[in-house]
Structures are given as C-alpha cells and as structure tokens.
Design a protein around this motif. Structure first.
Motif, short mmCIF file in Angstrom:
data_model
loop_
_atom_site.label_atom_id
_atom_site.label_comp_id
_atom_site.label_asym_id
_atom_site.label_seq_id
_atom_site.Cartn_x
_atom_site.Cartn_y
_atom_site.Cartn_z
N PHE A 1 5.87 0.42 5.45
CA PHE A 1 5.18 -0.54 6.32
C PHE A 1 3.78 -0.04 6.68
CE2 PHE A 1 3.96 -1.79 10.64
CZ PHE A 1 3.91 -3.17 10.49
N CYS A 2 3.67 1.23 7.06
CA CYS A 2 2.37 1.79 7.44
C CYS A 2 1.39 1.77 6.28
CB CYS A 2 2.54 3.21 7.98
SG CYS A 2 3.36 3.30 9.59
N VAL A 3 1.88 2.10 5.09
CA VAL A 3 1.00 2.09 3.91
C VAL A 3 0.54 0.67 3.59
CG1 VAL A 3 0.89 2.53 1.43
CG2 VAL A 3 1.98 4.20 2.94
N LEU A 4 1.46 -0.30 3.65
CA LEU A 4 1.10 -1.69 3.38
C LEU A 4 0.11 -2.21 4.41
CD1 LEU A 4 4.57 -3.21 2.37
CD2 LEU A 4 2.64 -2.69 0.87
N ALA A 5 0.32 -1.85 5.67
CA ALA A 5 -0.60 -2.28 6.73
C ALA A 5 -2.00 -1.73 6.48
CB ALA A 5 -0.08 -1.84 8.09
N ALA A 6 -2.06 -0.44 6.15
CA ALA A 6 -3.36 0.19 5.89
C ALA A 6 -4.02 -0.37 4.64
CB ALA A 6 -3.19 1.69 5.78
N SER A 7 -3.21 -0.79 3.67
CA SER A 7 -3.76 -1.27 2.39
C SER A 7 -4.45 -2.63 2.51
CB SER A 7 -2.66 -1.36 1.33
OG SER A 7 -1.76 -2.42 1.61
N PHE B 1 -8.29 5.33 3.80
CA PHE B 1 -6.94 4.92 3.41
C PHE B 1 -6.22 6.00 2.58
CE2 PHE B 1 -4.20 2.98 0.14
CZ PHE B 1 -3.23 2.44 0.96
N THR B 2 -6.87 6.52 1.55
CA THR B 2 -6.22 7.49 0.69
C THR B 2 -5.82 8.73 1.47
OG1 THR B 2 -7.50 6.72 -1.22
CG2 THR B 2 -6.45 8.88 -1.40
N VAL C 1 -1.89 10.00 1.85
CA VAL C 1 -1.49 11.35 1.44
C VAL C 1 -0.88 12.12 2.61
CG1 VAL C 1 -2.36 13.59 0.66
CG2 VAL C 1 -3.07 11.50 -0.51
N GLU C 2 -1.41 11.90 3.81
CA GLU C 2 -0.98 12.66 4.98
C GLU C 2 0.30 12.14 5.62
OE1 GLU C 2 -5.37 14.39 6.31
OE2 GLU C 2 -4.37 12.88 7.56
N ILE C 3 0.71 10.89 5.32
CA ILE C 3 1.93 10.37 5.95
C ILE C 3 3.10 10.28 4.98
CG2 ILE C 3 0.58 9.03 7.60
CD1 ILE C 3 1.54 6.50 6.11
N SER D 1 3.92 7.01 -6.05
CA SER D 1 3.78 5.57 -6.23
C SER D 1 2.89 4.94 -5.16
CB SER D 1 5.16 4.91 -6.21
OG SER D 1 5.88 5.28 -5.05
N LEU D 2 3.06 5.33 -3.90
CA LEU D 2 2.29 4.72 -2.82
C LEU D 2 0.82 5.12 -2.87
CD1 LEU D 2 4.74 4.95 0.23
CD2 LEU D 2 4.34 3.04 -1.34
N GLY D 3 0.52 6.24 -3.53
CA GLY D 3 -0.88 6.64 -3.67
C GLY D 3 -1.70 5.65 -4.46
N SER D 4 -1.02 4.79 -5.24
CA SER D 4 -1.73 3.79 -6.05
C SER D 4 -2.01 2.51 -5.27
CB SER D 4 -0.89 3.44 -7.29
OG SER D 4 -0.65 4.58 -8.08
N MET D 5 -1.63 2.47 -4.00
CA MET D 5 -1.79 1.25 -3.22
C MET D 5 -3.25 0.86 -3.02
SD MET D 5 1.07 -0.20 -2.60
CE MET D 5 0.49 -1.35 -1.35
N THR D 6 -4.16 1.81 -3.09
CA THR D 6 -5.59 1.47 -2.99
C THR D 6 -5.96 0.47 -4.07
OG1 THR D 6 -6.15 3.65 -2.10
CG2 THR D 6 -7.95 2.34 -3.01
N GLN D 7 -5.64 0.83 -5.32
CA GLN D 7 -6.01 -0.04 -6.42
C GLN D 7 -5.18 -1.31 -6.44
OE1 GLN D 7 -8.74 0.83 -8.44
NE2 GLN D 7 -8.52 -1.35 -8.78
N LEU D 8 -3.90 -1.22 -6.05
CA LEU D 8 -3.07 -2.42 -6.01
C LEU D 8 -3.63 -3.40 -4.98
CD1 LEU D 8 -0.54 -3.98 -6.87
CD2 LEU D 8 0.71 -2.79 -5.07
#
Length: 504
Positions: A17-23, A140-141, A145-147, A155-162
């Motif tokens: 959820f946190c990664v999606l929110a930040a993305s 964001f990146t 990486v830190e959470i 996989s979640l590290g690619s959320m920037t480009q996604l």
C-alpha cells in the motif's frame, strides 16, 4: 508456532500500500510526459480551426515548433529543479514529507493550465508540475528501497517505471476524447486531481524507518518497521538496520566532522567532489551512465513524439478527424508498455539486474537498426512492429533498473544526493531530446534511429564491464566491495556474496 524472520519476508499488504501510494508521483510524471503528445497540434497549431474565444479563454495557443518544443521540454527542466531540491529536503524533513508536499506545485500548475491565455503560462505550468514530479521521483526510489525487504525490493523497485508508463497510458487514452478545445485544458489540469489523491493516500503511510534512525528516532523506527513487516519477527533486521545506518553514515560524527560533512548526510557537492567517507566514484559513474544510456536509447523522443513518428509511416488522412491511425497506435503503444512493465517486474524476481539491462539495450539497438531500415525502404509494417518491440524491450530493463540500482549500491548518507545527480542527468537529457527529436526526425528521416542504435550497443559494452550486480544483496556488502574507485567488475574480487543473496 515459530514466527518467521522478516529477512525471509516478501511483500506485505501494508508495504505494498505504501509503495503504491508513493508511486502516484510517478503516475503523475508519466501523465505529464505524455499529456502534450496527442493534443499538441490542437493547442499550438490551432488544428481545429482559427483561434477564437470560448468564454474568456482562447481555444488554442499558437506557437512555433521551437517554442512549443520549449514548452514541452520545460517539464523536464522543472523536474531537474525538483530532483536537486529534494535531496536537502528529504534528508531534513523525511521521505514521506517530500512525497506529500511536492504535490502543491502540481496543484498550482493545474490552475495555470486551466486558465492559460498565452504560451508563457503553459511554460510556467509545465515548469511547476515538473518540480512536483521531479521531487517525487527523486525521493520515491529511496523511500521504496528503505521500506521494503530484499525480496520485495526486486519487484517493487520497478514501481517507478510502472507508475510512469501507467500515467502515460491513461493520458493517451483520455487524450483521444479530450483533444479539442476546451477539453485540452481539462486534460492538462487533471494533474492536480492526481496530486490531491496522492496527498490523501500518503497521509496513511509511514515514514522510512531508515530515515527515522538517521534522525535519532530509533523507537519510532522500530514501531514503523513492525508495521511494515507485520506477521514476522523483525528484531534481527532492525538491529542490522541500526548497525548498517551507523556504518554507512561514516561510523561516527567525529569522522564526518573532520571531512566537513553533516553527520547525517552528504550533499550533491560532497559526492561530486569525492568528499565522502567512502570512495563513491564508481557508484557515481555507474549511476550517471545508467541514466545517460536510458535517455540516449531514444525513449523520450518516442514518448513525446510517437504520434509524429507514426504519422511518417501511416496514411494520415484529414488530421482534424480523430482518432487517426497514428493516434490509435500511440495509445496501443502505451498499453503495451504497461503490460510489458508488469512482465518485467516478474522477470526482475528471477533474473539479475545486469543481465536484464544488457538484454534490454541490445534488443533496443537491434530494433533501432530495423526501424531505420523500415523507414528508409518504406516498409511501414516493419517500422511500426519494431517501434513496438523497441518500446517493450525498454521496459524489461532500461526503464525500471536505472531507478533502482543507485540506491542498492550507495551508503545511506549519500543515497539522496546520488539520486539527485542521476535524476538531474535524466531530466536534462529528456529536455534536450524532447527539443531535438522532432528536428532530427525531419532532418535525418529514417536514419535518426541509427544514432540510438550506436548508443544502445555502447551501453551493453559499458554495463558488461562496469555495472555491479546488486539484486538481493545487502547495501553494506555492495558498498564495501565496490567503494574502491572506478574498476572493472569482471574480476572475481568484485563479486559480492551475502547470506541474504537470492539465487538467480
């Protein structure tokens, strides 16, 4: 029943959820990358007829190709400002704080777009929204990486480009119905709506535990990590995180003070001058060249001007009747990019970063040659097919990986600074390519992509010799092995081993 260690944990729901929110900041970046693509001629060339007033606002804003190119590219200049500024503020006030409040600039730009009466207002709006998404992307990146756990990071590290490609796909689809006046104003202003949603969801997220440790909030950092690693025992991971942060920050405040550094962070100037506890010249070179080759591949030109590119190889008919074949192909291209990015995220779990990156650039190099051949020989089907394959190849490696790797090979105190440097390079090149791609296409025609072919093949050679593998490895291990100045990673002594390394 034994509680599993968080070191073996994958993706948890709250972490996701946190990664999606930040993305959403990256979605906004993609939205603004593509928003001028389809309606550009309607805005700058009054394609729907002579300029007239709709209420008190003009139906279009006439501008020459050069001035319109500056308006398009000013987004990248704003992103450059945001990327540089976010280093200081994310270190001082937190990753989450920067992710949230950078949206204020985007909301301001939405009002400017809605009421623009001249090209200067459009340029200012593009600059402001660029500042917003540049700061968000730059932070964001580091935040991801830190959470995240090592497994989730793959996989979640690619959320920037996604996020970027999803934003581009949505804006292209919306553009088909919102090309003409006055709807193009709403299309540009929707960036503010994305920002409002971003602020709302980020308010439910936690701050980076690493940042909290860096700023002396150890107890709160532990509570945050427990929330992110729910269902596992994170004691060992937390102890390692505390020790790693202290080690990465230069061991103690005295050593930092002797070098003239803030004990908590290094600035962009510190990293560029080599004024850091570790020798980060190799990390600086690799992080910079990752972004240089990402943009030298030609992807920004395709993103900004795919409609123009497809117009050169399709029968355009009456451009005022929409959607044209070129516009439809542009939308399909964005959808394909989204699907391939999801596939790339899956591949990143099973294959090494270095392998995927070299494969991506090699495939783009081959496609660039074939795009030129198809254009020169008039083989429209070949050109269109290779543009799609080229776009897909970008998103399996060159798209997501350059955003992730710098944070995986850099000590905590220098992560934000290195991200700002590499991000700045990206935005300068996006501006330059956005400004020059269309004139290049007009001047060189089918030969344009041969330039990108050379760049892509050069990238393969560079990464083969100099790019360290970082997938599944602890940052401290990578930093210890590779902080020795510029070197070839082919030597056995530069192969990093870690108990948390994932086998690929």
């Amino acid at each position: 029943m034994d509680i599993p260690s968080s070191h073996t944990l994958g993706i948890t729901r709250y972490q996701l959820f946190c990664v999606l929110a930040a993305s959403l900041g990256s979605v906004n970046f993609g939205w603004n990358m593509g928003v001028t693509n389809l309606p550009g001629d309607y805005i700058s060339k009054c394609l729907d007829g002579h300029r007239h007033l709709i209420g008190f606002l003009p139906s279009c804003i006439p501008a020459s190709d050069v001035i319109w190119g500056i308006a398009v590219g000013s987004f990248a200049l704003g992103s450059l400002i945001g990327a540089i500024a976010c280093t200081r503020y994310s270190n001082a006030y937190g990753r989450k704080t920067v992710l949230m409040y950078s949206n204020v600039f985007s909301i301001a730009s939405a009002f400017i777009f809605a009421f623009a009466v001249n090209i200067a207002m459009v340029i200012v709006g593009r600059l402001l929204v660029g500042i917003a998404v540049g700061a968000a992307n730059g932070t964001f990146t580091t935040y991801v990486v830190e959470i995240t756990t090592p497994k989730a990071r793959s996989s979640l590290g690619s959320m920037t480009q996604l996020g970027i490609i999803i934003g581009m796909a949505i804006t292209q689809l919306c553009s088909l119905e919102m090309l003409k006046p006055p709807l193009w104003r709403i299309l540009l202003a929707l960036t503010g709506a994305i920002s409002l949603v971003n602020i709302a969801v980020l308010s439910l997220c936690v701050e980076s535990p690493k940042w909290l440790i860096m700023n002396g909030q150890v107890d709160k950092a532990y509570e945050t990590l427990v929330r992110l690693r729910r269902g596992s025992d994170c004691t060992a991971e937390f102890e390692h995180m505390v020790g790693a942060v202290r080690e990465e920050m230069g061991l103690d405040a005295r050593s930092a003070s002797e070098m003239g550094l803030d004990a908590r962070s290094a600035s962009v100037i510190d990293v560029l001058r080599g004024k850091t506890p570790d020798n980060l010249r190799h990390q600086l070179l690799v992080a910079s060249m990752l972004m240089v080759f990402q943009q030298a591949s030609g992807i920004s030109g395709v993103s900004f001007y795919s409609t123009t590119l497809f117009n050169t190889v399709t029968s355009t008919g009456d451009p005022r009747r929409t959607p044209t074949m070129a516009q439809i192909l542009t939308c399909v291209l964005s959808i394909v990019g989204t699907i391939v990015t999801l596939v790339g995220m899956s591949l990143s779990v099973h294959f090494r970063r270095r392998t995927l990156l070299m494969l991506s650039h090699f495939a783009m190099g081959v496609c660039s040659v074939l795009i030129s051949v198809g254009s020169i020989k008039g083989a429209s089907a070949l050109t269109i097919a290779m543009v799609f394959v080229y776009f897909a190849a970008f998103f399996i490696g060159s798209g997501p990986i350059p955003w992730v790797v710098p944070s995986e090979m850099t000590p905590t105190y220098a992560v934000a600074a290195l991200a700002a440097i590499s991000g700045s390079i990206t935005y300068i090149l996006i501006f330059a390519i956005g400004l020059l791609f269309s004139p290049l296409l007009s001047a060189l025609n089918g030969y344009t992509f041969l330039l990108f072919a050379v760049a892509n093949f050069a990238a393969v050679a560079f990464f083969f010799v100099l790019l360290p593998e970082t997938k599944g490895l602890r940052v401290t291990d990578v930093v210890r092995v590779h902080s020795v100045g510029i070197h070839s990673v082919l030597s056995a002594k530069f192969q990093v081993e870690s108990e948390y390394s994932e086998k690929s």
